[in-house]
Scaffold this motif. Structure first.
Motif, short mmCIF file in Angstrom:
data_model
loop_
_atom_site.label_atom_id
_atom_site.label_comp_id
_atom_site.label_asym_id
_atom_site.label_seq_id
_atom_site.Cartn_x
_atom_site.Cartn_y
_atom_site.Cartn_z
N LEU A 198 44.98 52.24 47.07
CA LEU A 198 45.13 51.37 46.07
C LEU A 198 45.11 49.94 46.44
O LEU A 198 44.47 49.06 45.71
N ALA A 199 45.76 49.64 47.48
CA ALA A 199 45.60 48.37 48.03
C ALA A 199 44.35 47.56 48.20
O ALA A 199 43.83 46.72 47.73
N LEU A 200 43.54 48.40 48.79
CA LEU A 200 41.91 48.07 49.04
C LEU A 200 41.46 48.20 47.88
O LEU A 200 40.46 47.29 47.71
N ALA A 201 41.61 48.81 46.93
CA ALA A 201 40.76 48.95 45.61
C ALA A 201 40.86 47.64 44.97
O ALA A 201 40.22 47.08 44.41
N ALA A 202 42.49 47.36 44.96
CA ALA A 202 43.00 46.08 44.22
C ALA A 202 42.13 44.76 44.94
O ALA A 202 41.72 43.86 44.10
N GLY A 203 42.21 44.93 46.29
CA GLY A 203 41.45 43.74 46.93
C GLY A 203 40.02 43.72 46.50
O GLY A 203 39.51 42.58 46.30
N LEU A 204 39.23 44.65 46.71
CA LEU A 204 37.86 45.00 46.24
C LEU A 204 37.90 44.12 44.84
O LEU A 204 36.76 43.47 44.72
N LEU A 205 38.62 44.92 43.79
CA LEU A 205 38.06 44.41 42.50
C LEU A 205 38.53 43.04 42.31
O LEU A 205 37.89 42.33 41.38
N SER A 206 39.36 42.32 42.85
CA SER A 206 39.91 41.04 42.76
C SER A 206 38.46 40.20 43.18
O SER A 206 38.06 39.14 42.55
N ARG B 58 31.46 38.68 30.02
CA ARG B 58 33.11 38.72 30.02
C ARG B 58 33.57 40.05 29.91
O ARG B 58 34.77 40.23 30.30
N ARG B 59 32.98 41.24 29.45
CA ARG B 59 33.27 42.37 29.58
C ARG B 59 33.55 42.98 30.96
O ARG B 59 34.58 43.50 31.39
N HIS B 60 32.73 42.41 31.82
CA HIS B 60 32.64 42.89 33.15
C HIS B 60 33.78 42.08 34.03
O HIS B 60 34.67 42.84 34.76
N LEU B 61 34.10 41.06 33.59
CA LEU B 61 35.15 40.17 34.37
C LEU B 61 36.58 40.80 33.89
O LEU B 61 37.60 41.03 34.53
N VAL B 62 36.66 40.89 32.46
CA VAL B 62 37.79 41.76 31.99
C VAL B 62 38.05 43.10 32.82
O VAL B 62 39.32 43.38 32.81
N ARG B 63 37.08 44.04 32.56
CA ARG B 63 37.06 45.24 33.42
C ARG B 63 37.53 44.96 34.72
O ARG B 63 38.77 45.88 35.13
N ASN B 64 37.00 44.34 35.57
CA ASN B 64 37.51 44.16 36.92
C ASN B 64 38.89 43.49 36.94
O ASN B 64 39.73 43.82 37.80
N LEU C 258 41.43 46.47 36.10
CA LEU C 258 41.20 47.43 37.16
C LEU C 258 42.23 47.08 38.36
O LEU C 258 42.93 47.76 39.11
N THR C 259 42.06 45.85 38.64
CA THR C 259 42.99 45.01 39.89
C THR C 259 44.34 45.33 39.34
O THR C 259 45.15 45.96 40.18
N ALA C 260 44.75 44.86 38.23
CA ALA C 260 46.10 45.19 37.72
C ALA C 260 46.68 46.35 37.79
O ALA C 260 47.88 46.86 38.10
N VAL C 261 45.83 47.39 37.51
CA VAL C 261 46.48 48.92 37.12
C VAL C 261 46.35 49.39 38.75
O VAL C 261 47.42 50.15 39.06
N ALA C 262 45.44 49.02 39.61
CA ALA C 262 45.39 49.47 40.90
C ALA C 262 46.74 48.73 41.66
O ALA C 262 47.50 49.64 42.46
#
Length: 281
Positions: free
Chosen positions: A102-110, A140-146, A149-153
């Motif tokens: 989850l930490a790696l996922a949050a880093g990639l998504l950021s 913008r929807r791609h930015l909001v999605r990322n 997802l960063t916050a959730v991870a």
């Protein structure tokens, strides 16, 4: 009162989570693991399942303008490798592996969110190849999605470190199924936006407009017959061909000027009796 008097209520900081709250946290972590896992699994397969797909992903990076041209290949390989590592870590039944994944996922998504924001600000019109073939330019929807997802991870990674109650098998399956469905919906965000939002696909295609039958000038009513003007019927002097269909088939349509020039104006065709009289005379 020898024992110290009456005790006050316990402070909020000393409150411990109840068993229901700890079970809910466990189910939430399972759902997030499934959602993030399926998102990164589809992203990984869409870029690595075939040399053509990886080459297309590499070719899409220069349009974003976030990676120097000489580092496009290594950056693409690093992204695909990291996405595969996220999937592997989230599958392992270990809290340590879950936190790492989850930490790696949050880093990639950021990183993806920052790259998307820069691409939008520059207005390059680069398309999103996050999950294979591009469906729409980055917006913008791609930015909001990322960002979401960063916050959730990140939140799920922190919750994994807390005290959790053991989950039941049924509850874990329900939470995992909900996460899988949510992750699948995230990967088809562009398709859903095109289906339910305004898009060019709902307008009449140019090819259809090009084949639309237009009524030319000179056609009246709906029968489709063309009525030529009197000038077109008479024709111009000097041998001009009539415009429009022949109103009298079989009649000599040579203009009057051409007949007079040929010396045939006013002459009627010779009959059999005329030929006999000339031969007898």
């Amino acid at each position: 009162m020898a024992n110290g008097g009456i005790r006050g209520p316990p402070s909020l900081s000393a409150r411990t989570p109840t068993s229901i709250e700890r079970v809910a946290v466990q189910y939430l972590v399972i759902a997030v693991r499934a959602m993030i896992g399926v998102v990164f699994l589809i992203a990984f397969l869409s870029k690595s399942a075939g040399r053509g797909r990886f080459a297309a992903f590499v070719e899409s990076l220069p349009a974003m303008g976030v990676v120097p041209p000489r580092l496009v290949g290594p950056a693409a390989a690093a992204v695909v490798t990291a996405e595969g590592a996220v999937c592997a870590l989230l599958i392992l039944p270990s809290d340590g592996a879950t936190v790492a994944g989850l930490a790696l996922a949050a880093g990639l998504l950021s990183v993806f969110a920052a790259a998307t924001a820069r691409t939008i600000r520059r207005g390059t019109g680069a398309t999103c190849r996050c999950f294979g073939a591009p469906a729409a330019p980055l917006g913008r929807r791609h930015l909001v999605r990322n960002v979401l997802l960063t916050a959730v991870a990140a939140a799920a990674g922190l919750m994994t470190l807390t005290d959790q109650a053991p989950a039941t098998a049924t509850g874990a399956l329900v939470a995992a199924a909900a996460g899988l469905v949510s992750g699948a919906l995230v990967t088809v965000l562009d398709d859903l936006a095109e289906l339910f939002g305004p898009s060019m696909a709902r307008r009449i295609p140019d090819s259809t407009r090009a084949h639309t039958i237009r009524r030319p000038s000179g056609i009246s009513g709906t029968s489709g017959r063309k009525h030529a003007s009197p000038d077109q019927r008479r024709g111009a002097r000097g041998g001009t061909v009539f415009a429009g269909p022949d109103p009298h088939p079989g009649r000599d349509q040579t203009p009057a000027g051409a007949r007079r020039a040929a010396g045939g104006e006013g002459r009627r065709p010779a009959t059999l009796g005329d030929r006999t009289r000339r031969a007898g005379g």
